[in-house]
Design an enzyme around this catalytic site. Structure first.
Site, PDB file in Angstrom:
ATOM      1  N   ARG A  23     -25.399  -3.837  -6.041  1.00 50.84           N
ATOM      2  CA  ARG A  23     -25.853  -3.114  -6.927  1.00 50.84           C
ATOM      3  C   ARG A  23     -26.660  -3.035  -8.318  1.00 50.84           C
ATOM      4  O   ARG A  23     -26.149  -3.865  -8.932  1.00 50.84           O
ATOM      5  CB  ARG A  23     -25.690  -1.568  -7.221  1.00 50.84           C
ATOM      6  CG  ARG A  23     -24.717  -0.561  -6.153  1.00 50.84           C
ATOM      7  CD  ARG A  23     -24.792   0.563  -6.192  1.00 50.84           C
ATOM      8  NE  ARG A  23     -24.024   1.838  -5.709  1.00 50.84           N
ATOM      9  CZ  ARG A  23     -22.376   1.139  -5.067  1.00 50.84           C
ATOM     10  NH1 ARG A  23     -21.963   0.643  -5.186  1.00 50.84           N
ATOM     11  NH2 ARG A  23     -22.496   2.064  -3.643  1.00 50.84           N
ATOM     12  N   LYS A  39     -20.291   3.437  -8.692  1.00 55.35           N
ATOM     13  CA  LYS A  39     -20.182   4.055  -8.405  1.00 55.35           C
ATOM     14  C   LYS A  39     -18.842   5.395  -8.474  1.00 55.35           C
ATOM     15  O   LYS A  39     -17.427   4.745  -7.737  1.00 55.35           O
ATOM     16  CB  LYS A  39     -20.933   4.512  -6.889  1.00 55.35           C
ATOM     17  CG  LYS A  39     -22.361   4.687  -7.027  1.00 55.35           C
ATOM     18  CD  LYS A  39     -23.630   5.407  -6.181  1.00 55.35           C
ATOM     19  CE  LYS A  39     -24.610   5.033  -6.229  1.00 55.35           C
ATOM     20  NZ  LYS A  39     -25.400   5.656  -5.052  1.00 55.35           N
ATOM     21  N   HIS A  92     -33.318  -3.241  -4.774  1.00 59.36           N
ATOM     22  CA  HIS A  92     -31.863  -2.427  -3.915  1.00 59.36           C
ATOM     23  C   HIS A  92     -32.305  -3.454  -2.624  1.00 59.36           C
ATOM     24  O   HIS A  92     -31.026  -3.241  -1.814  1.00 59.36           O
ATOM     25  CB  HIS A  92     -31.905  -1.466  -3.843  1.00 59.36           C
ATOM     26  CG  HIS A  92     -30.698  -0.500  -3.325  1.00 59.36           C
ATOM     27  ND1 HIS A  92     -29.798  -0.161  -4.039  1.00 59.36           N
ATOM     28  CD2 HIS A  92     -30.787   0.523  -2.821  1.00 59.36           C
ATOM     29  CE1 HIS A  92     -28.806   0.181  -3.747  1.00 59.36           C
ATOM     30  NE2 HIS A  92     -29.469   0.748  -2.544  1.00 59.36           N
ATOM     31  N   ARG A 147     -29.348  -6.202  -2.045  1.00 46.28           N
ATOM     32  CA  ARG A 147     -28.319  -5.455  -1.309  1.00 46.28           C
ATOM     33  C   ARG A 147     -28.069  -5.165   0.080  1.00 46.28           C
ATOM     34  O   ARG A 147     -27.477  -4.961   1.239  1.00 46.28           O
ATOM     35  CB  ARG A 147     -28.111  -4.454  -2.385  1.00 46.28           C
ATOM     36  CG  ARG A 147     -26.737  -3.382  -1.917  1.00 46.28           C
ATOM     37  CD  ARG A 147     -26.736  -2.378  -2.786  1.00 46.28           C
ATOM     38  NE  ARG A 147     -25.615  -1.547  -2.941  1.00 46.28           N
ATOM     39  CZ  ARG A 147     -24.237  -0.630  -2.706  1.00 46.28           C
ATOM     40  NH1 ARG A 147     -23.265  -2.267  -2.918  1.00 46.28           N
ATOM     41  NH2 ARG A 147     -23.524  -0.401  -2.237  1.00 46.28           N
ATOM     42  N   HIS A 180     -18.860   1.490  -0.597  1.00 45.29           N
ATOM     43  CA  HIS A 180     -19.339   3.035  -0.206  1.00 45.29           C
ATOM     44  C   HIS A 180     -18.229   3.490  -0.160  1.00 45.29           C
ATOM     45  O   HIS A 180     -16.722   3.270   0.614  1.00 45.29           O
ATOM     46  CB  HIS A 180     -19.840   3.181   1.156  1.00 45.29           C
ATOM     47  CG  HIS A 180     -21.152   2.134   1.220  1.00 45.29           C
ATOM     48  ND1 HIS A 180     -22.170   1.553   2.484  1.00 45.29           N
ATOM     49  CD2 HIS A 180     -22.000   2.309   0.006  1.00 45.29           C
ATOM     50  CE1 HIS A 180     -23.122   1.009   2.083  1.00 45.29           C
ATOM     51  NE2 HIS A 180     -23.186   1.794   0.908  1.00 45.29           N
ATOM     52  N   TYR A 240     -26.274   0.655   8.485  1.00 44.87           N
ATOM     53  CA  TYR A 240     -27.207  -0.406   8.709  1.00 44.87           C
ATOM     54  C   TYR A 240     -27.163  -0.980  10.740  1.00 44.87           C
ATOM     55  O   TYR A 240     -27.713  -1.768  10.837  1.00 44.87           O
ATOM     56  CB  TYR A 240     -26.169  -1.728   8.016  1.00 44.87           C
ATOM     57  CG  TYR A 240     -25.838  -1.175   6.907  1.00 44.87           C
ATOM     58  CD1 TYR A 240     -27.733  -2.164   6.126  1.00 44.87           C
ATOM     59  CD2 TYR A 240     -25.531  -0.421   5.565  1.00 44.87           C
ATOM     60  CE1 TYR A 240     -27.463  -1.971   4.714  1.00 44.87           C
ATOM     61  CE2 TYR A 240     -25.338  -0.550   4.285  1.00 44.87           C
ATOM     62  CZ  TYR A 240     -26.328  -1.112   3.802  1.00 44.87           C
ATOM     63  OH  TYR A 240     -26.568  -0.866   2.575  1.00 44.87           O
TER      64      TYR A 240
END
Length: 309
Positions: A164, A187, A255, A258, A281, A290
């Site tokens: 990110r 995150k 982004h 990524r 994730h 994806y």
């Protein structure tokens, strides 16, 4: 904070304790905590106005599915999109679940509420050759050699490591010189190890050699023109100019690099679970988007090859 004046002191205190818990125990990012607090605060304020009285923990436990539907109808009536309402409901459920564990609160009606359906936006990756062209072209957007090298290093990390933009710009001098892997804090404070391609190592080393500022441990690797930590907007601007020069769509953002990393790995036969780990994730369902991208791309190729189909 005006909404807090409509909420009972006990609920206001519970909301503060919950957000403190998110920060201290779950390691939630500041922006995430603010968003969750705003969602729950709006929910509690609605219920206070809906019932015509200041709501405390006890009445909250007596909520019904009808109350939840009334809140969601109110939010949709205000123009809140289904996706945003689903996120708000997730925040409310998190708060209710926390209260249920701490205070024996019966959160059945809240936890049973169904989120509105919405179409998940698919990531829009670049084609392989377009991603490579971005890396080759972004250095042309600055006449200052060290800034050009900096921008190349950042976009190479985004595409080559799937970082990110906040993760790339959050790197400190402790990681220099780059090795074969990077420990990334993503995150929610979750850590993951990502491999570093030789191209990324060389791009960062080239930038470091040209950078006019010291890059000691604990301080940002990527610097702005005056030496402070690099603002992500500067990379976005470099990408905008690169996009225009290459004739790429508006979706070609930092982004998107990524997304491209993940999609190209998947297209090359990468394992979905391994890609989930590389991207950081929390849920495999996020990474599964994806697969839809890859399928959509295959269908586009098929339609172009067989226009009558």
């Amino acid at each position: 904070m005006a909404g807090l004046t409509l909420i009972s002191p006990a609920l206001a205190d519970a909301l503060t304790r919950w957000t403190d818990h998110l920060r201290a125990v779950d390691g939630a990012a500041a922006a995430t905590v603010i968003a969750y607090r705003r969602d729950v605060q709006g929910f509690l304020t609605f219920l206070t106005e809906h019932h015509g009285e200041s709501l405390g923990p006890a009445p909250l436990a007596r909520l019904t599915i009808s109350d939840m539907r009334a809140w969601m109808a109110h939010e949709r009536g205000r123009g809140v999109a289904a996706r945003s309402l689903a996120r708000a409901l997730s925040s409310v459920k998190g708060f209710a679940g926390w209260m249920a564990e701490r205070d024996g609160f019966d959160a059945t009606a809240i936890l049973a509420a169904r989120a509105p359906k919405y179409r998940r936006k698919l990531p829009r990756p670049l084609a392989v050759d377009a991603a490579k062209s971005v890396i080759d072209t972004v250095e042309l957007q600055s006449q200052e050699p060290w800034i050009a090298a900096r921008d190349v290093a950042v976009v190479t990390l985004l595409y080559g490591c799937g970082l990110r933009i906040s993760e790339a710009l959050g790197l400190t001098g402790d990681v220099l010189p780059l090795g074969d892997s990077l420990r990334i804090r993503g995150k929610g404070g979750k850590e993951r190890m990502v491999p570093v391609l030789d191209a990324a190592r060389k791009a960062v080393a080239h930038y470091v050699a040209l950078c006019p500022f010291d890059l000691p441990p604990g301080e940002a690797v990527f610097r702005g023109q005056r030496g402070g930590p690099l603002n992500p907007r500067m990379i976005a601007r470099a990408m905008e100019r690169t996009r225009l020069q290459l004739g790429l769509p508006a979706s070609a953002t930092p982004h998107a690099l990524r997304h491209s990393f993940a999609t190209h790995l998947l297209g090359a036969g990468g394992d979905l679970r391994a890609i989930q780990e590389l991207l950081g994730h929390a849920s495999l369902s996020t990474t599964q988007a994806y697969t839809a991208v890859d399928t959509a791309r295959l269908m586009e190729i098929y339609r172009n090859a067989h226009p009558r189909a």
